[in-house]
Enzyme design. Structure first.
Site, mmCIF file in Angstrom:
data_model
loop_
_atom_site.group_PDB
_atom_site.id
_atom_site.type_symbol
_atom_site.label_atom_id
_atom_site.label_comp_id
_atom_site.label_asym_id
_atom_site.label_seq_id
_atom_site.Cartn_x
_atom_site.Cartn_y
_atom_site.Cartn_z
ATOM 1 N N LEU A 58 9.475 45.926 -24.130
ATOM 2 C CA LEU A 58 8.603 45.831 -22.958
ATOM 3 C C LEU A 58 7.159 45.472 -23.308
ATOM 4 C CD1 LEU A 58 10.910 46.624 -21.097
ATOM 5 C CD2 LEU A 58 9.319 48.117 -19.900
ATOM 6 N N ALA A 80 13.401 50.944 -18.640
ATOM 7 C CA ALA A 80 12.763 51.224 -19.935
ATOM 8 C C ALA A 80 11.367 51.801 -19.719
ATOM 9 C CB ALA A 80 12.673 49.953 -20.768
ATOM 10 N N ALA A 81 11.025 52.777 -20.527
ATOM 11 C CA ALA A 81 9.683 53.379 -20.465
ATOM 12 C C ALA A 81 9.500 54.331 -21.633
ATOM 13 C CB ALA A 81 9.516 54.171 -19.165
ATOM 14 N N SER A 124 8.407 57.246 -10.325
ATOM 15 C CA SER A 124 8.618 58.664 -10.656
ATOM 16 C C SER A 124 7.861 59.613 -9.734
ATOM 17 C CB SER A 124 8.141 58.895 -12.097
ATOM 18 O OG SER A 124 8.042 60.272 -12.362
ATOM 19 N N GLU A 126 6.462 62.058 -10.785
ATOM 20 C CA GLU A 126 5.275 62.443 -11.551
ATOM 21 C C GLU A 126 4.030 61.757 -10.980
ATOM 22 O OE1 GLU A 126 5.213 64.745 -13.993
ATOM 23 O OE2 GLU A 126 3.225 64.384 -14.833
ATOM 24 N N TYR A 147 1.193 59.385 -18.376
ATOM 25 C CA TYR A 147 2.478 58.820 -17.934
ATOM 26 C C TYR A 147 2.454 58.576 -16.428
ATOM 27 C CZ TYR A 147 7.410 58.918 -16.459
ATOM 28 O OH TYR A 147 8.616 58.639 -15.866
ATOM 29 N N ASN A 176 13.071 64.596 -10.810
ATOM 30 C CA ASN A 176 13.747 64.873 -12.093
ATOM 31 C C ASN A 176 15.266 64.847 -11.938
ATOM 32 O OD1 ASN A 176 11.048 66.016 -12.047
ATOM 33 N ND2 ASN A 176 11.501 66.813 -14.080
ATOM 34 N N PHE A 186 13.353 67.106 -23.364
ATOM 35 C CA PHE A 186 13.100 67.467 -21.969
ATOM 36 C C PHE A 186 13.577 68.903 -21.745
ATOM 37 C CE2 PHE A 186 13.343 62.907 -22.145
ATOM 38 C CZ PHE A 186 12.283 62.497 -21.366
ATOM 39 N N ARG A 189 17.478 70.006 -21.199
ATOM 40 C CA ARG A 189 18.339 69.807 -22.379
ATOM 41 C C ARG A 189 17.923 70.745 -23.511
ATOM 42 N NH1 ARG A 189 21.082 66.129 -25.187
ATOM 43 N NH2 ARG A 189 22.113 67.692 -26.424
#
Ligand code: NAP
Ligand code: G4F
Length: 318
Positions: A58, A80-81, A124, A126, A147, A176, A186, A189
Site C-alpha cells: 500500500l 490492508a492497513a 473503522s 475507531e 490510527y 470491532n 488484539f 485473542r
C-alpha cells in the site's frame, strides 16, 4: 458470467473470510500481498491454490497499478492497513502512510486502471473516538489515535472519489469484529489465548491494560457478508456495521475464564504497559441503516463469540 474481486489484506483476519465467501460465490479472487522475508499465508492455507496472489504494497503506487491492470476486477476490497491501534502511537508516520495515504493510492489505481470497479473501504468505529455512544452514520468523528486519524482520511478520500469521479465507492464503518483468526495482540485473542495457556499449565498469569474500555464486539465472518452486500447495491453509500451491544474488557475476560471453569480474578494482572496514551472509552454502533438497506444483521451474540474463540484455543493446546 463470474465476477472478479481483488482484495488487499487477503492474508489478514477479514481478508481470509472474505476470500472464502467470494470463492463460494464463484468469484475469481485476486489478493494483494506484500513481500515479507517469510510469506505469511497461514490464514489462507486452505484456499491458497484457488486464489491468485499479486505482489503489492500500500506504500507503493506502481505495484497497486499493476495489480489493478492485471486483475481487472469488478470489485475491489481495500482491507490492508496497519490495523493495530496501540502500534499507531509508536509508528504514526507508517500508520498514516499505509492506513491513510494507502487508501488514496488504491483509489488512484482503480481510477486509472479499472474505473468501473466497485470499491470497498475498511473504515473503522475507531474514527468516532470520543463521540458519545451509540454511534451511527450521522455521528461526527473525534478520533483518539493516529490510527483513527488515518482512517478518517481514508473515509473522506473514499467519499471524495465517489463525488469527484462518480466512482462506486463505499465505506463500511465496522465496529470491532473478532474470531479465532484475530491477530494475537488484539485484546480478545490475547485473552482467549492467555486463558488456554493458563488452563493447560503453560503460564500462570494474564497481563492486561484498561479493563473498563467497552467495545461492540461481533464475529468477523458476519461482517464480511456486510462488506459483500455493500458492493451489490445499485447505489454506493456508507454503512455502520455493528451488533448494537457493548461489553467491557473485564466482561470478556470473565466469560472466557468461565468457559474453562476458572475465576479470572486469580490470574489477571493490570499492567500499565498495556495502557494507551488515550483510549476510546465506549463504542456501541447503531446498524439500523445496514439492516434496512442491506438486509444485514449480525448472527452471533457476544456469548457465542467468546465460546467460538475459546473452543478454537482449546483445540490448539490439546
Ligand atoms: P489484519 O488482520 O491486521 O490484516 C491486515 C492486512 O493488511 C494483512 O493482510 C496485512 O498483511 C496487510 N497489510 C498491512 N500493511 C500492508 C502494506 N503496507 N501493504 C499491503 N498489505 C498490508 O486486519 P483485519 O482485522 O483483517 O482488518 C481488516 C481491515 O479492516 C483493516 O483495514 C482494519 O483497519 C479494518 N478494521 C478492522 C476492524 C476489526 O475489528 N477487525 C474494525 C474496523 C476496521 P500481512 O499479513 O503481510 O501483515
Ligand atoms: O483489541 P484492541 O486492541 O482493539 P481496538 O483498539 O478497539 O481496535 C480494533 O478495533 C477497531 C474498531 O473499533 C479497528 F479499527 C482496529 O483495527 C482494531 O481491529 O483493544 C480493545 C480495547 C482497548 O480499549 C484497549 O485499551 O481493549 C483494551 N485493552 C485492555 N488491555 C487492551 C489490553 N488491548 C490490547 N490490545 N491489549 C491489552 O492488553
Amino acid at each position: 458470467m463470474s465476477k472478479t474481486a481483488l482484495i488487499s489484506g487477503i492474508t489478514g483476519q477479514d481478508g481470509s473470510y472474505l476470500a472464502e465467501l467470494l470463492l463460494a460465490k464463484k468469484y475469481e479472487v485476486y489478493g494483494i500481498v506484500r513481500r515479507l522475508s517469510t510469506p505469511n499465508v497461514s490464514r489462507i492455507e486452505n484456499i491458497v491454490d484457488n486464489v491468485t496472489l499479486l505482489e503489492g504494497d500500500l506504500t507503493d503506487q506502481s505495484s497497486l497499478n499493476i495489480a489493478m491492470r492485471t486483475a481487472q476486477p469488478n470489485e475491489v476490497y481495500n482491507l490492508a492497513a496497519q490495523s493495530f491501534v496501540a502500534t499507531s502511537w509508536n509508528q504514526p508516520v507508517l500508520t498514516g502512510d499505509v492506513t491513510g495515504l494507502g487508501v488514496i493510492r488504491m483509489l488512484e489505481a482503480v481510477r486509472h486502471f479499472c474505473p468501473d470497479a466497485k470499491f470497498y473501504q475498511a473504515s473503522s468505529s475507531e474514527m468516532f473516538g470520543a463521540v458519545p455512544a451509540p454511534q451511527n452514520e450521522e455521528a461526527p468523528f473525534k478520533p483518539r489515535s493516529p490510527y483513527g486519524v488515518a482512517k478518517v482520511y481514508g473515509y473522506h478520500s473514499t467519499v471524495n472519489y465517489r463525488e469527484s469521479y462518480n466512482m462506486f465507492c463505499c465505506n463500511g464503518i465496522c465496529f470491532n469484529h473478532e474470531s479465532s483468526r484475530r491477530g494475537i495482540e488484539f485484546v480478545t485473542r490475547k485473552i482467549t489465548d492467555g486463558v488456554a495457556r493458563i488452563y493447560h499449565g503453560l503460564t500462570k498469569e494474564l497481563r492486561l491494560g484498561n479493563l473498563d474500555a467497552k467495545r461492540d464486539w461481533g464475529f468477523a465472518k458476519d461482517y464480511c457478508i456486510a462488506m459483500y452486500l455493500m458492493l451489490q447495491q445499485k447505489e454506493p453509500d456508507d454503512y455502520v456495521i455493528a451488533t448494537g451491544q457493548s461489553h467491557s474488557v473485564s466482561e470478556f475476560v470473565e466469560l472466557a475464564f468461565k468457559e474453562v471453569g476458572l475465576n479470572y480474578e486469580d490470574y489477571v494482572i493490570v499492567d500499565k504497559r498495556f495502557y494507551r496514551p488515550v483510549d476510546v472509552n465506549v463504542l456501541q454502533g447503531d446498524a439500523s441503516k445496514a439492516k434496512k438497506v442491506l438486509g444485514w444483521s449480525p448472527k452471533t451474540s457476544f456469548e457465542q463469540l467468546v465460546q467460538i474463540m475459546m473452543k478454537a484455543e482449546e483445540m490448539k493446546y490439546k
